[in-house]
Design a protein around this motif. Structure first.
Motif, PDB file in Angstrom:
ATOM      1  N   LYS A 253      52.335  30.691  23.550  1.00 58.33           N
ATOM      2  CA  LYS A 253      51.519  29.479  23.649  1.00 58.33           C
ATOM      3  C   LYS A 253      50.821  29.408  25.002  1.00 58.33           C
ATOM      4  CE  LYS A 253      51.808  24.435  23.333  1.00 58.33           C
ATOM      5  NZ  LYS A 253      52.717  23.268  23.125  1.00 58.33           N
ATOM      6  N   ARG A 254      51.563  29.718  26.077  1.00 58.47           N
ATOM      7  CA  ARG A 254      50.969  29.717  27.421  1.00 58.47           C
ATOM      8  C   ARG A 254      49.846  30.738  27.525  1.00 58.47           C
ATOM      9  NH1 ARG A 254      55.050  31.495  31.919  1.00 58.47           N
ATOM     10  NH2 ARG A 254      54.745  33.479  30.821  1.00 58.47           N
ATOM     11  N   GLU A 255      50.078  31.948  27.023  1.00 59.41           N
ATOM     12  CA  GLU A 255      49.067  32.997  27.104  1.00 59.41           C
ATOM     13  C   GLU A 255      47.846  32.665  26.255  1.00 59.41           C
ATOM     14  OE1 GLU A 255      51.217  36.510  26.045  1.00 59.41           O
ATOM     15  OE2 GLU A 255      52.179  36.687  28.027  1.00 59.41           O
ATOM     16  N   ALA A 256      48.079  32.018  25.112  1.00 55.53           N
ATOM     17  CA  ALA A 256      46.954  31.623  24.262  1.00 55.53           C
ATOM     18  C   ALA A 256      46.109  30.552  24.943  1.00 55.53           C
ATOM     19  CB  ALA A 256      47.471  31.124  22.915  1.00 55.53           C
ATOM     20  N   GLU A 257      46.784  29.626  25.642  1.00 51.77           N
ATOM     21  CA  GLU A 257      46.050  28.574  26.343  1.00 51.77           C
ATOM     22  C   GLU A 257      45.214  29.168  27.473  1.00 51.77           C
ATOM     23  OE1 GLU A 257      46.916  24.282  28.466  1.00 51.77           O
ATOM     24  OE2 GLU A 257      48.349  25.915  28.774  1.00 51.77           O
ATOM     25  N   LEU A 258      45.798  30.094  28.236  1.00 51.05           N
ATOM     26  CA  LEU A 258      45.039  30.727  29.316  1.00 51.05           C
ATOM     27  C   LEU A 258      43.869  31.534  28.762  1.00 51.05           C
ATOM     28  CD1 LEU A 258      47.886  31.911  31.724  1.00 51.05           C
ATOM     29  CD2 LEU A 258      46.278  30.034  32.075  1.00 51.05           C
ATOM     30  N   ALA A 259      44.097  32.238  27.659  1.00 54.75           N
ATOM     31  CA  ALA A 259      43.017  33.017  27.049  1.00 54.75           C
ATOM     32  C   ALA A 259      41.893  32.099  26.585  1.00 54.75           C
ATOM     33  CB  ALA A 259      43.570  33.831  25.881  1.00 54.75           C
ATOM     34  N   ARG A 260      42.253  30.934  26.035  1.00 52.83           N
ATOM     35  CA  ARG A 260      41.229  29.979  25.601  1.00 52.83           C
ATOM     36  C   ARG A 260      40.436  29.448  26.786  1.00 52.83           C
ATOM     37  NH1 ARG A 260      40.969  24.698  25.871  1.00 52.83           N
ATOM     38  NH2 ARG A 260      43.173  24.466  26.447  1.00 52.83           N
ATOM     39  N   LEU A 261      41.140  29.055  27.852  1.00 53.76           N
ATOM     40  CA  LEU A 261      40.472  28.533  29.036  1.00 53.76           C
ATOM     41  C   LEU A 261      39.555  29.579  29.658  1.00 53.76           C
ATOM     42  CD1 LEU A 261      43.505  26.657  30.620  1.00 53.76           C
ATOM     43  CD2 LEU A 261      41.469  25.586  29.654  1.00 53.76           C
ATOM     44  N   GLN A 262      40.035  30.805  29.752  1.00 51.39           N
ATOM     45  CA  GLN A 262      39.225  31.868  30.345  1.00 51.39           C
ATOM     46  C   GLN A 262      38.015  32.193  29.478  1.00 51.39           C
ATOM     47  OE1 GLN A 262      42.136  34.969  31.025  1.00 51.39           O
ATOM     48  NE2 GLN A 262      43.289  33.688  32.466  1.00 51.39           N
ATOM     49  N   ALA A 263      38.174  32.085  28.151  1.00 53.03           N
ATOM     50  CA  ALA A 263      37.050  32.348  27.252  1.00 53.03           C
ATOM     51  C   ALA A 263      35.989  31.261  27.345  1.00 53.03           C
ATOM     52  CB  ALA A 263      37.558  32.466  25.815  1.00 53.03           C
ATOM     53  N   GLU A 264      36.401  30.041  27.700  1.00 55.23           N
ATOM     54  CA  GLU A 264      35.461  28.923  27.782  1.00 55.23           C
ATOM     55  C   GLU A 264      34.601  28.971  29.038  1.00 55.23           C
ATOM     56  OE1 GLU A 264      37.927  25.506  27.576  1.00 55.23           O
ATOM     57  OE2 GLU A 264      38.195  25.595  25.389  1.00 55.23           O
ATOM     58  N   ASN A 265      35.008  29.732  30.040  1.00 61.14           N
ATOM     59  CA  ASN A 265      34.308  29.745  31.323  1.00 61.14           C
ATOM     60  C   ASN A 265      33.455  30.998  31.482  1.00 61.14           C
ATOM     61  OD1 ASN A 265      35.382  27.282  32.443  1.00 61.14           O
ATOM     62  ND2 ASN A 265      37.342  28.337  32.621  1.00 61.14           N
ATOM     63  N   PRO A 266      32.370  30.898  32.256  1.00 61.82           N
ATOM     64  CA  PRO A 266      31.545  32.087  32.491  1.00 61.82           C
ATOM     65  C   PRO A 266      32.357  33.214  33.116  1.00 61.82           C
ATOM     66  CG  PRO A 266      30.453  30.099  33.286  1.00 61.82           C
ATOM     67  CD  PRO A 266      31.840  29.704  32.935  1.00 61.82           C
ATOM     68  N   LYS A 267      32.008  34.438  32.765  1.00 62.84           N
ATOM     69  CA  LYS A 267      32.685  35.612  33.311  1.00 62.84           C
ATOM     70  C   LYS A 267      32.001  36.035  34.614  1.00 62.84           C
ATOM     71  CE  LYS A 267      35.308  36.033  29.653  1.00 62.84           C
ATOM     72  NZ  LYS A 267      34.816  34.807  28.971  1.00 62.84           N
ATOM     73  N   PRO A 268      32.781  36.471  35.610  1.00 64.66           N
ATOM     74  CA  PRO A 268      32.173  36.997  36.839  1.00 64.66           C
ATOM     75  C   PRO A 268      31.507  38.349  36.572  1.00 64.66           C
ATOM     76  CG  PRO A 268      34.471  36.354  37.189  1.00 64.66           C
ATOM     77  CD  PRO A 268      34.253  36.410  35.715  1.00 64.66           C
ATOM     78  N   VAL A 269      30.269  38.494  37.005  1.00 62.61           N
ATOM     79  CA  VAL A 269      29.556  39.765  36.920  1.00 62.61           C
ATOM     80  C   VAL A 269      29.003  40.095  38.305  1.00 62.61           C
ATOM     81  CG1 VAL A 269      28.963  39.558  34.482  1.00 62.61           C
ATOM     82  CG2 VAL A 269      27.413  38.636  36.210  1.00 62.61           C
ATOM     83  N   VAL A 270      28.898  41.375  38.607  1.00 67.61           N
ATOM     84  CA  VAL A 270      28.440  41.802  39.930  1.00 67.61           C
ATOM     85  C   VAL A 270      26.951  41.543  40.076  1.00 67.61           C
ATOM     86  CG1 VAL A 270      28.207  43.737  41.513  1.00 67.61           C
ATOM     87  CG2 VAL A 270      30.241  43.547  40.077  1.00 67.61           C
ATOM     88  N   TRP A 271      26.595  40.886  41.158  1.00 68.81           N
ATOM     89  CA  TRP A 271      25.190  40.614  41.478  1.00 68.81           C
ATOM     90  C   TRP A 271      24.693  41.524  42.604  1.00 68.81           C
ATOM     91  CZ3 TRP A 271      23.049  37.287  45.657  1.00 68.81           C
ATOM     92  CH2 TRP A 271      21.678  37.046  45.494  1.00 68.81           C
ATOM     93  N   LYS A 272      25.535  41.763  43.587  1.00 66.57           N
ATOM     94  CA  LYS A 272      25.165  42.609  44.731  1.00 66.57           C
ATOM     95  C   LYS A 272      26.358  43.459  45.149  1.00 66.57           C
ATOM     96  CE  LYS A 272      20.948  41.004  45.807  1.00 66.57           C
ATOM     97  NZ  LYS A 272      19.729  41.848  45.928  1.00 66.57           N
ATOM     98  N   LYS A 273      26.069  44.650  45.646  1.00 63.95           N
ATOM     99  CA  LYS A 273      27.048  45.499  46.303  1.00 63.95           C
ATOM    100  C   LYS A 273      26.449  45.987  47.614  1.00 63.95           C
ATOM    101  CE  LYS A 273      29.246  47.453  42.143  1.00 63.95           C
ATOM    102  NZ  LYS A 273      29.616  48.731  41.452  1.00 63.95           N
ATOM    103  N   ILE A 274      27.203  45.828  48.699  1.00 64.74           N
ATOM    104  CA  ILE A 274      26.710  46.199  50.028  1.00 64.74           C
ATOM    105  C   ILE A 274      27.754  47.068  50.723  1.00 64.74           C
ATOM    106  CG2 ILE A 274      25.986  45.342  52.289  1.00 64.74           C
ATOM    107  CD1 ILE A 274      25.101  42.770  50.934  1.00 64.74           C
ATOM    108  N   ASN A 275      27.308  48.120  51.339  1.00 65.38           N
ATOM    109  CA  ASN A 275      28.180  48.986  52.130  1.00 65.38           C
ATOM    110  C   ASN A 275      28.308  48.413  53.532  1.00 65.38           C
ATOM    111  OD1 ASN A 275      29.603  51.076  53.312  1.00 65.38           O
ATOM    112  ND2 ASN A 275      27.831  52.426  53.486  1.00 65.38           N
ATOM    113  N   ILE A 276      29.522  48.074  53.938  1.00 68.54           N
ATOM    114  CA  ILE A 276      29.740  47.580  55.308  1.00 68.54           C
ATOM    115  C   ILE A 276      30.707  48.497  56.061  1.00 68.54           C
ATOM    116  CG2 ILE A 276      29.183  45.178  54.768  1.00 68.54           C
ATOM    117  CD1 ILE A 276      32.173  44.591  54.594  1.00 68.54           C
TER     118      ILE A 276
END
Length: 689
Positions: A253-276
């Motif tokens: 039940k806990r894992e299903a709730e977290l999966a639902r919450l994570q599915a409802e929110n935008p996913k992080p995608v890479v916008w920039k990569k910088i060599n420092i």
């Protein structure tokens, strides 16, 4: 067989005692003899680095995580796996001085299991080396400050409940049962704790039995603990088949709730990569438009520690880069090995002269410098103030941090607060001339706000409040110990007066009225890094989240607008800046715990991980939160000494009217700042609080 013979047999059977019923089938939740772990320390000496950096050394090993340590290296190296006659043994080798102030209600502790475990039997074989040191097992563990303990100390077996503190460094303990028990140092004994609802039954070697009824906690993890050298083997946690089925259902039940919450929110995608690579940086970046092109640039500050440890630190190199990774300019010589950071140093990006173009203001070589943001060339400078502090290594301060505010009523943040590590502040104008100075327990980073309506800021520094002209309005330096880790002046709820939120290290969380009277004092351990935002839209006003470090690292505390603690949890055993993140563009901000794939993510006001970072090889040591793409929502910048990545949402840009909270300005950045995120919407200029 004749009927009479059959009847005789039945009659005989009817008077024989029934055979004992088969005991319920035993299910194993945890069985660990530590043989799967390599010999050596379970942890490394990470020190204050783990306050706001994620390090691989702090991750759990096998089933176990080190959940408490103090600032001394032996405390951090307390737990070791060794082999005795070929068998693995978990050794606690640290002699904890439980009466010392630095103990911070801390007991060396190794934790395992699941918070959903409820009715189980814990069996552990252990040997303690000293009779005057508490040693044993922990069960129904909530955090490393809230749990049940069973074990030995002196000539007694003890069963007790431990829950936070009742006063400074004094834990709130309730002994539920105790009895005389003869045991010998260095000789193994077996502790067995059986739990059924509120009923607790514990025994040692079957020779002494302690029982109690207590329903404070009905579920929780298990842990090993000892205040002195000790050895542990053969940890086993079992339960009935029915309990195992209940646990698995609750876990699903806990894992299903977290999966639902994570599915409802935008996913992080890479916008920039910088060599420092080579710029040698820990969590020491500043963000702002340096070259005037309307885009945010990055200023990388490298630190040199003159010592001892992280005292007497200053900038050794500044590198300005844009979001395409182009180096704009550099001051000093970079050193790839200078990437260790456990404190602030003085540098910011700010339009100090009000001409619409940003300058870089920084401290280096006993000077405070105002430089052109586009080129790094010095415009003007002044010597840093002299110090009378006896602990100072140099006659002038190096510059611990910089904070901009409006002390003269110019209508902009043209004035500057410069401070040393813990003892004194100086107020400078925009020409770097000293207006006033004051001594107090400064804590790490101040916070300014015009609270009397005269157009000039008052200044909260540590446990003190100063007027714009340096007059001390009040101080609690004698009432409160340790130092302030994070301070904010904020109105938590409409209709309430503003108050001072003070994450006060070992003093816990302290809410102080503007008159200097303590409104609420919650002794919750070494509390720091407060984030203040609308984390719970279902609750009135703003909420506060803070995290513990020294002594009880990793405990998250959640407070409502009245300062009441409404939730606490311990998802990990390391620090975090708890930076609010406007990820969805609607009320209900999250906060970033860390960028680590397994242990980190963005958490909500219930302490749930609602956004996970992708498993794509990104750096995960440091993070910062700010809007870089311009759609009102935040990006998350993650980096280590080698690379910097920027994450945005997979639905960026998002159309429509978006939530746009009002935050601390970028020119007041610090590893210790309390982040205040006031409700606001795209196009609004003032808080809608």
């Amino acid at each position: 067989m004749g009927k009479c013979c059959f009847a005789l047999i039945v009659g005989i059977l009817s008077v024989l005692p029934l055979a004992a019923a088969e005991p319920p089938a035993e299910k194993v939740l945890l069985e660990d003899g530590f043989d799967g772990l390599r010999s050596g320390p379970m942890f490394s000496v990470v020190g204050a680095h783990a306050e706001y950096h994620y390090l691989p050394e702090i991750a759990p090993k096998g089933n176990w995580a080190v959940t408490t340590f103090n600032s001394d290296a032996p405390s951090q190296l307390a737990w070791n796996v060794r082999r005795e006659s070929g068998d693995a043994v978990m050794v606690q080798q640290y002699d904890s001085k439980s009466t010392a102030k630095k103990s911070r209600h801390t007991h060396p502790m190794l934790v395992a299991g699941d918070e959903l475990w409820s009715d189980y039997t814990l069996t552990v074989r252990f040997a303690a080396d000293h009779k005057d040191k508490q040693c044993g097992v922990i069960f129904r563990y909530q955090t490393d400050r809230s749990y049940y303990f069973f074990g030995v100390r002196g000539d007694e077996a003890i069963l007790k409940r431990v829950n936070n503190e009742k006063e400074y460094h004094v834990p709130e303990e309730a002994v539920l049962a105790h009895a005389k028990f003869a045991w010998k140092p260095g000789v193994y004994m077996t502790a067995r704790v059986a739990l059924q609802g509120a009923r607790i039954r514990a025994d040692l070697d079957g020779k002494v039995v302690l029982e109690a009824d207590d329903s404070t906690w009905t579920s929780g993890k298990v842990a090993l603990t000892s205040d002195g050298p000790a050895r542990f083997t053969e940890v086993r946690v079992t339960c009935t088949a029915a309990e195992e089925a209940r646990f698995q259902a609750a876990k699903a039940k806990r894992e299903a709730e977290l999966a639902r919450l994570q599915a409802e929110n935008p996913k992080p995608v890479v916008w920039k990569k910088i060599n420092i690579e080579g710029f040698g940086v820990g969590r020491n970046l500043r963000f702002g438009d340096l070259d005037g092109d309307g885009r945010t640039d990055i200023l990388i500050g490298q630190v040199v520690h003159h010592g001892p440890k992280d005292k007497n630190s200053e900038l050794s190199c500044l590198t300005a880069v844009n979001l395409d990774g182009k180096v704009l300019w550099q001051i000093g010589t970079p050193d790839a090995w200078k990437d260790h950071l456990t404190n602030d140093v003085g540098f910011q990006i700010h339009d100090i002269d009000g001409d619409g173009k940003n300058e870089v203001i920084y401290c280096m070589h006993f000077e405070i410098v105002v430089a052109d943001g586009a080129t790094g060339k010095t415009r003007y400078k002044a010597a840093t103030p002299e110090t009378s502090q006896s602990e100072a290594r140099y006659p002038q301060i190096l510059g611990d941090s910089l904070y901009f505010c409006d002390l003269r009523g110019t209508g902009r943040a043209a004035d500057l607060i410069l401070k040393d590590r813990y003892w004194q502040i100086w107020a400078l104008n925009d020409r770097l001339q000293t207006m006033w100075t004051a001594k107090c327990n400064t804590g790490h980073y101040p916070f300014a706000k015009d609270i009397d309506g005269d157009g000039k800021d008052e200044l909260a520094v540590g446990y003190s409040l100063f007027d714009h002209d340096g007059k001390r309005l009040w101080t609690l330096d004698k009432e409160l110990n340790d130092h302030a880790d994070g301070v904010a002046i904020v109105q938590l709820r409409e209709g309430q007066k503003p108050l001072i939120v003070n994450a006060a290290s070992d003093e816990g969380m302290v809410l102080i009225g503007l008159d200097g009277k303590i409104i609420k004092h919650l002794r919750l351990g070494h509390v720091q890094n407060p984030g203040i935002a609308d984390f719970r839209p279902d609750l009135p006003g703003l909420e506060i989240v803070s995290i513990n470090f020294w002594g009880n690292q990793g405990i998250l505390h959640f407070y409502d607008a009245q300062g009441n603690l409404y939730h606490e949890c311990e998802p990990n055993q390391f620090g975090s800046l708890c930076q609010p993140v406007n990820w969805t563009g609607k009320p209900g901000e999250f906060f970033v715990h860390s960028p680590n794939v397994d242990l980190g993510g963005m958490f909500d006001g219930w302490g749930r991980c609602v956004v996970k970072f992708p498993d794509d090889g990104h750096p995960d040591m440091c993070n910062a939160v700010l809007d870089l793409t311009g759609d009102c929502r935040d990006e998350v910048v993650v980096w280590d000494p080698h690379a910097l990545w920027v994450y945005t949402q997979d639905d960026n840009p998002k159309k429509g009217r978006l939530y746009k909270p009002i935050r601390n300005p970028l020119y007041n950045e610090s590893n210790y700042r309390a982040v205040v995120s006031l409700p606001g919407w795209e196009g609004s200029e003032k808080s809608e609080e």
